[in-house]
Design a protein around this motif. Sequence first.
Motif, PDB file in Angstrom:
ATOM      1  N   ALA A  45       0.178  -1.109  -0.078  1.00 19.76           N
ATOM      2  CA  ALA A  45       0.023  -0.098  -0.155  1.00 19.76           C
ATOM      3  C   ALA A  45       1.154   1.615   0.175  1.00 19.76           C
ATOM      4  CB  ALA A  45      -0.300   0.284   1.228  1.00 19.76           C
ATOM      5  N   ILE A  46       2.402   1.282   1.350  1.00 19.22           N
ATOM      6  CA  ILE A  46       2.641   2.238   0.539  1.00 19.22           C
ATOM      7  C   ILE A  46       3.394   3.128  -0.841  1.00 19.22           C
ATOM      8  CG2 ILE A  46       5.057   3.084   1.643  1.00 19.22           C
ATOM      9  CD1 ILE A  46       4.310   1.926   4.470  1.00 19.22           C
ATOM     10  N   SER A  47       3.822   1.220  -1.603  1.00 15.60           N
ATOM     11  CA  SER A  47       4.909   1.692  -2.362  1.00 15.60           C
ATOM     12  C   SER A  47       3.718   1.750  -3.339  1.00 15.60           C
ATOM     13  CB  SER A  47       4.672   0.065  -3.315  1.00 15.60           C
ATOM     14  OG  SER A  47       5.489   0.725  -4.532  1.00 15.60           O
ATOM     15  N   ALA A  48       2.059   2.079  -4.216  1.00 12.39           N
ATOM     16  CA  ALA A  48       0.757   1.821  -4.592  1.00 12.39           C
ATOM     17  C   ALA A  48       0.970   3.697  -3.711  1.00 12.39           C
ATOM     18  CB  ALA A  48       0.116   1.247  -4.164  1.00 12.39           C
ATOM     19  N   LEU A  49       1.132   4.207  -2.713  1.00 11.33           N
ATOM     20  CA  LEU A  49       0.977   5.207  -2.213  1.00 11.33           C
ATOM     21  C   LEU A  49       2.440   6.245  -2.993  1.00 11.33           C
ATOM     22  CD1 LEU A  49      -1.167   7.341  -0.599  1.00 11.33           C
ATOM     23  CD2 LEU A  49       0.467   7.380   1.070  1.00 11.33           C
ATOM     24  N   LEU A  50       3.524   5.593  -2.971  1.00 13.96           N
ATOM     25  CA  LEU A  50       4.274   6.926  -3.550  1.00 13.96           C
ATOM     26  C   LEU A  50       4.611   7.153  -4.878  1.00 13.96           C
ATOM     27  CD1 LEU A  50       7.174   4.967  -1.308  1.00 13.96           C
ATOM     28  CD2 LEU A  50       6.908   7.592  -1.202  1.00 13.96           C
TER      29      LEU A  50
END
Length: 153
Positions: A45-50
């Motif tokens: 999810a963090i990677s998608a947010l980045l």
Amino acid sequence: MSWYDIFPMVSTTFIALSAILVAIGWRLIIKGRREAHQKVMIAAAISALLFFIIYVSRTIFIGNTSWGGPEDLEKIYLTFLLFHIVLATVAAVFGITTLTLAFRKNFAKHRRWGRVTAVIWFATAITGVTVYVLLYQMYPGGHTKPMIEAIFG
Ligand code: HEM
């Protein structure tokens, strides 16, 4: 290499990484490793947010790139781009719902939503990488201009 090339490359890398993490996270939960599943899915999810943060900053500061390949392929490309944008939006809504269900410990529902979310997530990543390859690798990118102009001409 300029910012013009670096931004899309980095954001596409984050989409691909995010999908790989979802695949790993799914495998982990099938093996019953709940804590590892949670950590890997949060990383996804963090990677998608980045990806999203980089994409939005690029749209604001640099603009979006219009099609630079052969004219007769432009309509097909734009249809594919729109399909990818719709998938990505659905993936975001499903992703937030899946995460919310997990944090509320509604695991029966989370499990059902999670399977659909993961599949949509993979489709988003595959179409996203394809858009990147078409727009920047196969053909030289066209002009960089504001988002609305790049999509609707
Ligand atoms: C967007 C992020 C996430 C996705 C895409 C996702 C996806 C999935 C999927 C596909 C399953 C079902 C596996 C199967 O039966 O085939 C599952 C189960 C599960 N997930 Fe997630 N998950 C995410 C985040 C989380 C988080 C943050 C937690 C912990 C707070 C969590 C805890 C669990 C648990 C405990 C199960 C097992 C449920 C059961 O056995 O009934 N998941 N998840």
